[in-house]
Write an enzyme that holds these catalytic residues in place. Structure first.
Site, PDB file in Angstrom:
ATOM      1  N   PHE A  21      51.703 -13.427   5.896  1.00  0.00           N
ATOM      2  CA  PHE A  21      51.511 -14.667   6.660  1.00  0.00           C
ATOM      3  C   PHE A  21      51.885 -15.915   5.865  1.00  0.00           C
ATOM      4  CE2 PHE A  21      47.452 -14.779   4.357  1.00  0.00           C
ATOM      5  CZ  PHE A  21      47.318 -16.139   4.105  1.00  0.00           C
ATOM      6  N   SER A  79      49.828  -7.765   0.464  1.00  0.00           N
ATOM      7  CA  SER A  79      48.770  -7.501  -0.511  1.00  0.00           C
ATOM      8  C   SER A  79      49.010  -6.157  -1.216  1.00  0.00           C
ATOM      9  CB  SER A  79      47.418  -7.479   0.210  1.00  0.00           C
ATOM     10  OG  SER A  79      47.445  -6.469   1.198  1.00  0.00           O
ATOM     11  N   CYS A 115      51.562 -16.417  -3.382  1.00  0.00           N
ATOM     12  CA  CYS A 115      51.506 -15.287  -4.314  1.00  0.00           C
ATOM     13  C   CYS A 115      51.790 -15.749  -5.738  1.00  0.00           C
ATOM     14  CB  CYS A 115      52.492 -14.218  -3.914  1.00  0.00           C
ATOM     15  SG  CYS A 115      54.172 -14.819  -4.000  1.00  0.00           S
TER      16      CYS A 115
HETATM   17  P1  NAD Z   1      48.810  -8.177   4.143  1.00  0.00           P
HETATM   18  O1  NAD Z   1      49.056  -7.115   3.135  1.00  0.00           O
HETATM   19  O2  NAD Z   1      47.511  -8.182   4.864  1.00  0.00           O
HETATM   20  O3  NAD Z   1      49.934  -8.079   5.316  1.00  0.00           O
HETATM   21  C1  NAD Z   1      51.301  -8.015   5.014  1.00  0.00           C
HETATM   22  C2  NAD Z   1      52.006  -7.274   6.151  1.00  0.00           C
HETATM   23  O4  NAD Z   1      51.515  -5.937   6.224  1.00  0.00           O
HETATM   24  C3  NAD Z   1      51.798  -7.898   7.517  1.00  0.00           C
HETATM   25  O5  NAD Z   1      53.015  -7.856   8.225  1.00  0.00           O
HETATM   26  C4  NAD Z   1      50.736  -7.009   8.154  1.00  0.00           C
HETATM   27  O6  NAD Z   1      50.864  -6.927   9.554  1.00  0.00           O
HETATM   28  C5  NAD Z   1      50.995  -5.657   7.529  1.00  0.00           C
HETATM   29  N1  NAD Z   1      49.787  -4.851   7.358  1.00  0.00           N
HETATM   30  C6  NAD Z   1      48.520  -5.315   7.133  1.00  0.00           C
HETATM   31  N2  NAD Z   1      47.657  -4.280   6.998  1.00  0.00           N
HETATM   32  C7  NAD Z   1      48.403  -3.148   7.109  1.00  0.00           C
HETATM   33  C8  NAD Z   1      48.084  -1.765   7.043  1.00  0.00           C
HETATM   34  N3  NAD Z   1      46.846  -1.336   6.827  1.00  0.00           N
HETATM   35  N4  NAD Z   1      49.080  -0.871   7.210  1.00  0.00           N
HETATM   36  C9  NAD Z   1      50.335  -1.278   7.423  1.00  0.00           C
HETATM   37  N5  NAD Z   1      50.697  -2.586   7.494  1.00  0.00           N
HETATM   38  C10 NAD Z   1      49.743  -3.501   7.346  1.00  0.00           C
HETATM   39  O7  NAD Z   1      49.114  -9.570   3.444  1.00  0.00           O
HETATM   40  P2  NAD Z   1      48.861 -11.042   4.018  1.00  0.00           P
HETATM   41  O8  NAD Z   1      47.397 -11.300   4.069  1.00  0.00           O
HETATM   42  O9  NAD Z   1      49.668 -11.271   5.239  1.00  0.00           O
HETATM   43  O10 NAD Z   1      49.528 -11.914   2.855  1.00  0.00           O
HETATM   44  C11 NAD Z   1      48.869 -12.268   1.679  1.00  0.00           C
HETATM   45  C12 NAD Z   1      49.147 -11.280   0.566  1.00  0.00           C
HETATM   46  O11 NAD Z   1      50.549 -11.178   0.326  1.00  0.00           O
HETATM   47  C13 NAD Z   1      48.544 -11.714  -0.773  1.00  0.00           C
HETATM   48  O12 NAD Z   1      48.015 -10.575  -1.399  1.00  0.00           O
HETATM   49  C14 NAD Z   1      49.740 -12.261  -1.542  1.00  0.00           C
HETATM   50  O13 NAD Z   1      49.619 -12.218  -2.937  1.00  0.00           O
HETATM   51  C15 NAD Z   1      50.806 -11.339  -1.066  1.00  0.00           C
HETATM   52  N6  NAD Z   1      52.130 -11.909  -1.266  1.00  0.00           N
HETATM   53  C16 NAD Z   1      52.877 -11.420  -2.284  1.00  0.00           C
HETATM   54  C17 NAD Z   1      54.123 -11.955  -2.533  1.00  0.00           C
HETATM   55  C18 NAD Z   1      54.966 -11.431  -3.650  1.00  0.00           C
HETATM   56  O14 NAD Z   1      56.115 -11.838  -3.732  1.00  0.00           O
HETATM   57  N7  NAD Z   1      54.486 -10.565  -4.509  1.00  0.00           N
HETATM   58  C19 NAD Z   1      54.609 -13.002  -1.734  1.00  0.00           C
HETATM   59  C20 NAD Z   1      53.820 -13.471  -0.682  1.00  0.00           C
HETATM   60  C21 NAD Z   1      52.570 -12.906  -0.469  1.00  0.00           C
END
Ligand code: NAD
Length: 494
Positions: A148, A225, A280
């Site tokens: 997000f 995440s 992130c």
């Molecule tokens: P999230 O992991 O909850 O969701 C990311 C994506 O995965 C979304 O499209 C979501 O719909 C999907 N998803 C969620 N739960 C799932 C599951 N159980 N099974 C399959 N798919 C699933 O992350 P978020 O809350 O949207 O974003 C924040 C996180 O992203 C933070 O941990 C942040 O550090 C990380 N992030 C990392 C980077 C990087 O470059 N390393 C960049 C941006 C964000």
């Protein structure tokens, strides 16, 4: 109420049998509902993408770069609209949203150079009469699953290189701020990208798992995440796919006693509290070495007093709300946990009152944190900055290198020797020297180490092109023309 669906084969789609609410975080009110794709809808997108790939893989490099150049111009023309769409559902301030669009644009510009980027090697006379050359070919249907916190930039880390390399792409954006993905689909269509080469499937875990299980999806790029990144990597690779899965972070900023305290305090405030800490690459831990701790904390505290928190659409706001009410409450809960564990909550974000129902939380500063505390160990993903005090630079380095994450790390110092030692020895994929958020420019690649990345390719830049292509090496030998049945006039070669 706005209904946000998919784009499959260039046309809007979505049965809306299952939906999720979408909020304006500044108002705390639901503004829309997003479709959550069924397995059948994901399969429909995969089929359309497979068909489109059949032709797109043969599109000339000139044609592909023409589409990307037009896409670049369209993003520039529509950047305010894109930024407004980000702020409406994510909540970040407009200037920050515009910055996000600009960083995404950098990745489009990089991919405009695809004719240069796909040049393979060639060796004449590898053996007598034998030449060897290399082809870089697309993979097929590839998917991107995005978080997000950057609903335009992170998809643009993936899409330009993937399509420039000749692949067909399916984007599964975050269900929390899904609308900007539809704007990107519209701009790509206007840019002349054939329908079906880019598709958007809105959804949750069900859509992600279908993409991971489908044998027709060749590669998956994921950002989110760490637990979900691990799941995506394990499931995707088990199904035989190429996977790059970028996970969460806990980024440290080390401040040495010789650092410029004002510079370090400015950096800490913008890197910890910008975008409400939902980055992130946000700095979530400041590690102070020796006597710099007290003056630095004083300088940070002074600056926090001037921070303007409010709706992202208001020009004077420097920080917006968090993404949801639940996330705001989870972030706030760390302040009691920290106090219970013996840390000193110097600034408690809950003390700041806000009008209305927006998902706002003030910024927090927590001192006397140690590495056993939950406030140190967990990725909080909000405007909470922890201070860990140590006596030596070596101890600061040891703390970073024993943390499971390894996304970004920064050092503030005037000492070049200390900086060199830090950049050599720190366990992180992206390192800043007097730069708090060292996001690589588009012609390098973005990625962390350890629990911040599963897979071996970083995102965008040269590693992005590598990820979205597979190499074929052709070894060829041609009969000497002097031996041809038709006399071509060549003398017999010696
Ligand atoms: P999230 O992991 O909850 O969701 C990311 C994506 O995965 C979304 O499209 C979501 O719909 C999907 N998803 C969620 N739960 C799932 C599951 N159980 N099974 C399959 N798919 C699933 O992350 P978020 O809350 O949207 O974003 C924040 C996180 O992203 C933070 O941990 C942040 O550090 C990380 N992030 C990392 C980077 C990087 O470059 N390393 C960049 C941006 C964000």
């Amino acid at each position: 109420m706005k209904r946000i669906g998919h784009v499959i084969g260039g046309v809007p789609a979505g049965t809306f049998e299952r939906t999720a609410p979408v909020y304006d975080p500044a108002a705390g009110q639901q503004t829309g509902e997003v479709a959550l794709a069924s397995v059948g809808e994901v399969d429909a997108a995969i089929e359309v993408a497979q068909q489109a790939f059949g032709e797109w893989r043969h599109a000339s490099l000139a044609k592909r770069s023409t589409v990307l150049f037009r896409f670049r111009e369209l993003i520039v023309e529509h950047r305010d609209e894109l930024a407004a769409a980000i702020t409406a559902e994510h909540g970040k301030v407009l200037s920050d949203a515009a910055g996000e669009v600009a960083r995404g644009l950098d990745c489009v510009e990089y991919a405009c150079g695809i004719p240069q980027l796909l040049k393979g090697g060639h060796s004449a006379l590898a053996a007598t009469g034998v030449d060897v050359h290399e082809l870089k070919q697309p993979l097929g249907v590839v998917a991107g699953i995005t978080p997000f916190n950057f609903p335009v930039m992170v998809p643009l880390w993936m899409i330009p290189n993937a399509i420039a390399c000749g692949n067909a792409f399916i984007l599964k954006p975050s269900e929390k701020d899904p609308s900007p993905s539809l704007l990107l689909a519209d701009l790509l269509q206007q840019a002349g990208l054939p329908d079906g080469v880019f598709n958007v499937v809105q959804g949750d875990a069900a859509a992600v798992n279908r993409l991971l299980n489908s044998p027709a999806v060749q590669a998956v790029s994921f950002v989110g995440s760490t637990p979900v990144a691990r799941h995506v990597y394990e499931r995707g690779t088990r199904a035989g796919k190429r996977v790059q899965a970028l996970g969460g972070a806990k980024n440290h900023m080390v401040v040495l006693p010789d650092a410029d305290v004002d510079m370090a305090a400015d950096a800490a405030v913008s890197a910890a509290y910008g975008s409400a800490g939902e980055r992130c690459m946000a700095v979530s831990v400041v590690v102070t070495v020796g006597a710099v701790a007290d003056p630095l904390i004083e300088a940070i505290t002074e600056r926090v007093g001037d921070l303007r928190i409010g709706p992202g659409t208001e020009p004077e706001s420097q920080m917006g709300p968090l993404i949801t009410g639940d996330h705001r409450d989870r972030v706030a809960s760390y302040l009691d946990i920290a106090a219970g564990e013996g840390a000193k909550v110097l600034i408690d974000g809950r003390d700041q009152a806000f009008d209305g129902d927006g998902f706002f939380l003030g910024v927090s500063l927590v001192d006397a944190v140690n590495t056993d505390m939950q406030v140190y160990r967990d990725e909080i993903f909000g405007p909470v900055l922890a201070v860990v005090r140590v006596d030596t630079a070596a101890e600061a380095l040891r703390i970073i290198n024993t943390n499971p994450f390894g996304n970004g790390a920064a050092l503030f110092t005037r000492d070049g020797g200390a900086a060199k030692r830090f950049e050599q020895e720190v366990e992180a994929g992206m390192v800043g020297i007097n730069v708090p958020i060292p996001v690589p420019v588009a012609y390098y690649s973005f990625g962390g180490w350890n629990d911040s990345l599963f897979g071996d390719s970083h995102m965008y830049g040269a590693e992005g092109v590598h990820f979205y292509t597979r190499t074929k090496v052709v070894t060829s030998r041609w009969p000497d023309p002097s031996t041809s049945a038709v006399d071509l006039g060549f003398p017999t070669s010696s």
